[in-house]
Design an enzyme around this catalytic site. Structure first.
Site, PDB file in Angstrom:
ATOM      1  CG  ASP A 121      -1.922   0.920   1.206  1.00  0.00           C
ATOM      2  OD1 ASP A 121      -2.559   1.438   2.087  1.00  0.00           O
ATOM      3  OD2 ASP A 121      -2.379   1.653  -0.088  1.00  0.00           O
TER       4      ASP A 121
ATOM      5  CG  ASP B 144      -5.432  -0.103  -0.916  1.00  0.00           C
ATOM      6  OD1 ASP B 144      -5.269   1.136  -0.443  1.00  0.00           O
ATOM      7  OD2 ASP B 144      -6.520  -0.242  -1.588  1.00  0.00           O
ATOM      8  CG  ASN B 145      -4.722   2.461  -3.189  1.00  0.00           C
ATOM      9  OD1 ASN B 145      -3.820   1.981  -2.548  1.00  0.00           O
ATOM     10  ND2 ASN B 145      -5.862   2.906  -3.078  1.00  0.00           N
TER      11      ASN B 145
ATOM     12  CD  GLU C 262      -8.377   4.800   0.321  1.00  0.00           C
ATOM     13  OE1 GLU C 262      -8.843   3.797  -0.131  1.00  0.00           O
ATOM     14  OE2 GLU C 262      -7.379   5.268   0.275  1.00  0.00           O
TER      15      GLU C 262
ATOM     16  CE  LYS D 240      -1.208   3.421  -3.735  1.00  0.00           C
ATOM     17  NZ  LYS D 240      -1.105   2.472  -2.466  1.00  0.00           N
TER      18      LYS D 240
HETATM   19  C1  LIG Z   1       9.216   2.998  -2.243  1.00  0.00           C
HETATM   20  N1  LIG Z   1       9.244   2.468  -1.024  1.00  0.00           N
HETATM   21  C2  LIG Z   1       8.766   2.869   0.160  1.00  0.00           C
HETATM   22  N2  LIG Z   1       9.391   2.311   1.427  1.00  0.00           N
HETATM   23  C3  LIG Z   1       8.721   2.741   2.622  1.00  0.00           C
HETATM   24  N3  LIG Z   1       7.550   3.642   2.640  1.00  0.00           N
HETATM   25  C4  LIG Z   1       7.229   4.004   1.733  1.00  0.00           C
HETATM   26  C5  LIG Z   1       7.622   3.599   0.232  1.00  0.00           C
HETATM   27  N4  LIG Z   1       6.945   4.238  -0.635  1.00  0.00           N
HETATM   28  C6  LIG Z   1       5.868   4.899  -0.075  1.00  0.00           C
HETATM   29  N5  LIG Z   1       5.960   4.894   1.305  1.00  0.00           N
HETATM   30  C7  LIG Z   1       5.068   5.260   2.477  1.00  0.00           C
HETATM   31  O1  LIG Z   1       3.820   4.793   2.224  1.00  0.00           O
HETATM   32  C8  LIG Z   1       2.855   5.712   2.050  1.00  0.00           C
HETATM   33  C9  LIG Z   1       2.441   6.014   0.874  1.00  0.00           C
HETATM   34  C10 LIG Z   1       1.305   5.485   0.116  1.00  0.00           C
HETATM   35  C11 LIG Z   1       0.767   5.927  -1.214  1.00  0.00           C
HETATM   36  N6  LIG Z   1      -0.561   5.674  -1.349  1.00  0.00           N
HETATM   37  C12 LIG Z   1      -1.132   6.495  -2.184  1.00  0.00           C
HETATM   38  O2  LIG Z   1      -0.530   7.181  -2.883  1.00  0.00           O
HETATM   39  C13 LIG Z   1      -2.744   6.250  -2.070  1.00  0.00           C
HETATM   40  C14 LIG Z   1      -3.486   7.181  -2.763  1.00  0.00           C
HETATM   41  C15 LIG Z   1      -4.750   7.169  -2.838  1.00  0.00           C
HETATM   42  C16 LIG Z   1      -5.469   8.467  -3.437  1.00  0.00           C
HETATM   43  C17 LIG Z   1      -6.536   7.960  -4.468  1.00  0.00           C
HETATM   44  C18 LIG Z   1      -7.326   8.754  -5.304  1.00  0.00           C
HETATM   45  C19 LIG Z   1      -6.924  10.177  -5.193  1.00  0.00           C
HETATM   46  F1  LIG Z   1      -7.550  11.238  -5.574  1.00  0.00           F
HETATM   47  C20 LIG Z   1      -5.829  10.650  -4.190  1.00  0.00           C
HETATM   48  C21 LIG Z   1      -5.342   9.557  -3.616  1.00  0.00           C
HETATM   49  C22 LIG Z   1      -5.305   6.297  -1.891  1.00  0.00           C
HETATM   50  C23 LIG Z   1      -4.749   5.149  -1.397  1.00  0.00           C
HETATM   51  O3  LIG Z   1      -5.268   4.118  -0.946  1.00  0.00           O
HETATM   52  C24 LIG Z   1      -3.271   5.200  -1.451  1.00  0.00           C
HETATM   53  O4  LIG Z   1      -2.608   4.467  -0.861  1.00  0.00           O
HETATM   54  C25 LIG Z   1       3.476   6.881   2.984  1.00  0.00           C
HETATM   55  O5  LIG Z   1       3.350   6.946   3.997  1.00  0.00           O
HETATM   56  C26 LIG Z   1       4.900   6.936   2.528  1.00  0.00           C
HETATM   57  O6  LIG Z   1       5.586   7.793   3.331  1.00  0.00           O
HETATM   58 MG   LIG Z   2      -4.089   2.699  -0.152  1.00  0.00          MG
END
Ligand SMILES: CNc1ncnc2c1ncn2[C@@H]1O[C@H](/C=C/CNC(=O)c2cc(-c3ccc(F)cc3)cc(O)c2O)[C@@H](O)[C@H]1O
Ligand SMILES: [Mg+2]
Length: 214
Positions: free
Chosen positions: A141, A169-170, A199, A144
């Site tokens: 999650d 997810d997503n 969500e 993406k």
């Molecule tokens: C790449 N390696 C990584 N290692 C460790 N942590 C990582 C990470 N990448 C990202 N993260 C962390 O995960 C999280 C990122 C999640 C990205 N999720 C999304 O972009 C997302 C985005 C939407 C979304 C959907 C529609 C919209 F209009 C706007 C947003 C819905 C979701 O359920 C999502 O999960 C943050 O906490 C980030 O700091």
């Molecule tokens: Mg998500």
């Protein structure tokens, strides 16, 4: 300075949930996201699907990529058998700090190892650092566009065994098209889509469950 959305979410948990009661923490976050501020937690509809897959797998080893505020961490950890712990990776220190407090408020800190760092850096170290051979269940999650590189990293590092379950997810919104194409066309995975909604909205989204065939 103005608080952040994760900080306001934490305040809502501390105000509305009961300490040590994971379900009340989940409900408080969902209430906050439905009535105050949308946030990118997996949410209640997709969260129920997550619950059913975790219950079905009853995993001994669990990894989550992208802790964010710990909502799905709490959902998963509350279902694990006694003595089972999950590892969750989060590279944003501010998010990790909020997640630690939300996980602790739920009383699940002993079932969770939150690692502050990136999946790309940490996945190759998991075997030696945590004494884990393979994962029974992985929840993706995070960013993406990182789903595909990270599933390939799991294969390269020998972290999957016959029957390992990956739940993403997503896969529709925001979408992970390259990941979907890979797991649905690779002979090494048996994939299934669980339709749901983004969500707290009526937009289409869903989870993809992929079983590694070895
Ligand atoms: C790449 N390696 C990584 N290692 C460790 N942590 C990582 C990470 N990448 C990202 N993260 C962390 O995960 C999280 C990122 C999640 C990205 N999720 C999304 O972009 C997302 C985005 C939407 C979304 C959907 C529609 C919209 F209009 C706007 C947003 C819905 C979701 O359920 C999502 O999960 C943050 O906490 C980030 O700091
Ligand atoms: Mg998500």
């Amino acid at each position: 300075t103005r608080s952040t959305r994760p900080q306001r979410m934490l305040k809502a948990v501390q105000k509305n949930a009961t300490k040590g009661n994971p379900q009340s923490v989940i409900s408080a976050i969902d209430y906050f996201c439905k009535n105050s501020e949308w946030a990118m937690n997996v949410g209640d509809e997709k969260g129920s699907i997550l619950d059913s897959v975790v219950t079905e797998v009853n995993p001994s080893t669990v990894l989550e990529l992208g802790t964010y505020c710990g909502y799905s961490t709490v959902r998963i950890a509350r279902l694990l058998s006694p003595g089972t712990k999950l590892i969750t990776l989060e590279f944003n220190p501010a998010y990790a700090a909020v997640a630690r407090q939300i996980i602790a408020y739920a009383g699940l800190q002993d079932k969770v190892t939150l690692v502050e760092g990136s999946s790309g850096e940490w996945i190759p170290q998991i075997k030696e650092r945590f004494g884990i051979t393979t994962f029974d269940f992985i929840f993706l999650d995070h960013w993406k566009d990182q789903y595909l590189p990270d599933i390939k990293l799991f294969e390269e590092c020998g972290l999957l065994r016959k029957g390992s379950v990956l739940l993403a997810d997503n896969v529709i919104c925001p979408g992970a098209p390259d990941y979907l194409e890979y797991v649905r066309n690779s002979p090494r995975y048996e994939s299934r889509y669980y339709p749901a909604h983004l969500e707290y909205t009526k937009l289409e989204d869903g989870l993809e469950k992929s079983v590694f065939l070895g």
